[in-house]
Design an enzyme around this catalytic site. Structure first.
Site, PDB file in Angstrom:
ATOM      1  N   GLY A  31     -51.400   5.267 -39.416  1.00 31.03           N
ATOM      2  CA  GLY A  31     -51.592   4.884 -38.016  1.00 31.03           C
ATOM      3  C   GLY A  31     -52.932   4.263 -37.669  1.00 31.03           C
ATOM      4  O   GLY A  31     -53.029   3.441 -36.771  1.00 31.03           O
TER       5      GLY A  31
ATOM      6  N   GLU B 195     -58.621   8.553 -36.291  1.00 29.06           N
ATOM      7  CA  GLU B 195     -57.206   8.840 -36.013  1.00 29.06           C
ATOM      8  C   GLU B 195     -56.725   7.886 -34.916  1.00 29.06           C
ATOM      9  O   GLU B 195     -57.482   7.575 -33.989  1.00 29.06           O
ATOM     10  CB  GLU B 195     -57.146  10.312 -35.564  1.00 29.06           C
ATOM     11  CG  GLU B 195     -55.835  10.849 -35.100  1.00 29.06           C
ATOM     12  CD  GLU B 195     -54.777  10.954 -36.173  1.00 29.06           C
ATOM     13  OE1 GLU B 195     -54.497   9.910 -36.789  1.00 29.06           O
ATOM     14  OE2 GLU B 195     -54.206  12.040 -36.349  1.00 29.06           O
ATOM     15  N   ASP B 196     -55.500   7.408 -35.038  1.00 28.56           N
ATOM     16  CA  ASP B 196     -54.988   6.546 -33.960  1.00 28.56           C
ATOM     17  C   ASP B 196     -54.673   7.359 -32.720  1.00 28.56           C
ATOM     18  O   ASP B 196     -55.002   6.969 -31.607  1.00 28.56           O
ATOM     19  CB  ASP B 196     -53.767   5.732 -34.430  1.00 28.56           C
ATOM     20  CG  ASP B 196     -52.651   6.609 -34.987  1.00 28.56           C
ATOM     21  OD1 ASP B 196     -52.925   7.762 -35.362  1.00 28.56           O
ATOM     22  OD2 ASP B 196     -51.503   6.143 -35.046  1.00 28.56           O
TER      23      ASP B 196
ATOM     24  N   ASP C  54     -51.851  13.956 -30.727  1.00 30.10           N
ATOM     25  CA  ASP C  54     -50.690  14.311 -29.896  1.00 30.10           C
ATOM     26  C   ASP C  54     -50.619  15.837 -29.819  1.00 30.10           C
ATOM     27  O   ASP C  54     -51.327  16.455 -29.030  1.00 30.10           O
ATOM     28  CB  ASP C  54     -49.440  13.676 -30.530  1.00 30.10           C
ATOM     29  CG  ASP C  54     -48.217  13.753 -29.645  1.00 30.10           C
ATOM     30  OD1 ASP C  54     -48.204  14.548 -28.691  1.00 30.10           O
ATOM     31  OD2 ASP C  54     -47.248  13.020 -29.892  1.00 30.10           O
TER      32      ASP C  54
ATOM     33  N   LYS D 287     -53.620  12.434 -26.181  1.00 29.04           N
ATOM     34  CA  LYS D 287     -52.630  12.738 -25.131  1.00 29.04           C
ATOM     35  C   LYS D 287     -53.025  13.943 -24.288  1.00 29.04           C
ATOM     36  O   LYS D 287     -52.373  14.233 -23.291  1.00 29.04           O
ATOM     37  CB  LYS D 287     -51.250  12.955 -25.756  1.00 29.04           C
ATOM     38  CG  LYS D 287     -50.563  11.648 -26.144  1.00 29.04           C
ATOM     39  CD  LYS D 287     -49.080  11.860 -26.366  1.00 29.04           C
ATOM     40  CE  LYS D 287     -48.388  10.549 -26.692  1.00 29.04           C
ATOM     41  NZ  LYS D 287     -47.001  10.751 -27.149  1.00 29.04           N
TER      42      LYS D 287
ATOM     43  N   ASP E  25     -46.365   3.517 -34.806  1.00 27.26           N
ATOM     44  CA  ASP E  25     -45.012   3.064 -35.144  1.00 27.26           C
ATOM     45  C   ASP E  25     -43.931   3.865 -34.448  1.00 27.26           C
ATOM     46  O   ASP E  25     -44.169   4.963 -33.928  1.00 27.26           O
ATOM     47  CB  ASP E  25     -44.793   3.212 -36.654  1.00 27.26           C
ATOM     48  CG  ASP E  25     -44.618   4.680 -37.067  1.00 27.26           C
ATOM     49  OD1 ASP E  25     -45.484   5.510 -36.689  1.00 27.26           O
ATOM     50  OD2 ASP E  25     -43.624   5.003 -37.736  1.00 27.26           O
TER      51      ASP E  25
ATOM     52  N   ARG F  33     -45.920  -1.467 -35.835  1.00 26.30           N
ATOM     53  CA  ARG F  33     -47.350  -1.214 -36.087  1.00 26.30           C
ATOM     54  C   ARG F  33     -48.184  -2.475 -35.896  1.00 26.30           C
ATOM     55  O   ARG F  33     -49.365  -2.400 -35.588  1.00 26.30           O
ATOM     56  CB  ARG F  33     -47.570  -0.705 -37.519  1.00 26.30           C
ATOM     57  CG  ARG F  33     -46.978   0.666 -37.816  1.00 26.30           C
ATOM     58  CD  ARG F  33     -47.535   1.174 -39.139  1.00 26.30           C
ATOM     59  NE  ARG F  33     -46.773   2.279 -39.708  1.00 26.30           N
ATOM     60  CZ  ARG F  33     -46.996   3.568 -39.458  1.00 26.30           C
ATOM     61  NH1 ARG F  33     -47.948   3.912 -38.628  1.00 26.30           N
ATOM     62  NH2 ARG F  33     -46.279   4.508 -40.045  1.00 26.30           N
TER      63      ARG F  33
END
Ligand code: PRP
Length: 195
Positions: free
Chosen positions: A60, A115-116, A119, A147, A175, A181
């Site tokens: 990611g 990190e993308d 969550d 998030k 993705d 992506r």
């Protein structure tokens, strides 16, 4: 944009193979501006003689990391970690598998884990203790998106690009079942497509 706010311009539909996305949450220019700020903040945080290693979590983070390191004005090395927790679905399985461990020695290094998206926090909470066991010089997390649902993160990211909506996001590295992506922006996909 068509009715219902779906992204139906030709270029986007060509890139998605005809699949309609819902709405753009962060466009490419906004992401770029924020990444520049984050790179500047990281550069200010460390002394000039830091032993900086930017460790990207694949897959990611690959686009974010590539843009971010070009905004860091300090000597820096780059390596990657590959873990996977989501498989082909859209919800976390709560299981993080390490598929590739960095070949670079980590001992004594000032590691920035990139990190993308944070969550549920499962990935970070598995990885951070494992990294701290490796006698690093220091560890910080840089996440493009957060998030803000994870309540008990072992280590909060020091740098966060955006507090993200609690929707399924794709593009700029993120993705859905390995698609999307490569999109230069971050968008939501219709809810029915995530079921
Ligand atoms: C995604 C994303 C983060 C993680 C965040 O990775 O890239 O690494 O989930 O979710 P969490 O906070 O709930 O753990 P994924 O496992 O889908 O692999 P990918 O990076 O290859 O897309």
């Amino acid at each position: 944009m068509s009715e219902a706010g779906r992204l139906t311009d030709e270029k986007t539909l060509a890139a998605t193979g005809g699949q309609e996305l819902e709405r753009v949450v962060y466009d490419a220019a906004r992401i770029q501006r924020r990444v520049e700020e984050m790179g500047a903040a990281i550069s200010e945080h460390y002394p000039a003689d830091a032993d900086l290693l930017v460790l990207g979590l694949l897959k990611g983070s690959f686009i974010f990391l590539a843009d971010l390191v070009r905004q860091i004005s300090l000597p820096v090395q780059v390596d990657f970690l590959v873990v996977s927790s989501y498989g082909l679905g859209t919800t976390t399985t709560g299981e993080v598998k390490t598929l590739y461990d960095p070949s670079t020695p980590l001992q004594g290094r000032d590691v920035v884990l990139v990190e993308d998206i944070v969550d549920s926090g499962t990935t970070m909470n598995e990885l951070v203790p494992a990294l701290l066991d490796r006698d690093l010089g220091s560890l910080e997390i840089c996440a493009l998106l957060h998030k803000r649902v994870a309540e008990d993160l072992v280590l909060e990211p020091r740098w966060v690009g955006f507090d993200a909506p609690r929707e399924f996001l794709v593009g700029y590295g993120l993705d859905h079942a390995e698609d999307f992506r490569h999109l230069p922006f971050i968008a939501t996909i219709p809810e029915e497509d995530t079921e």
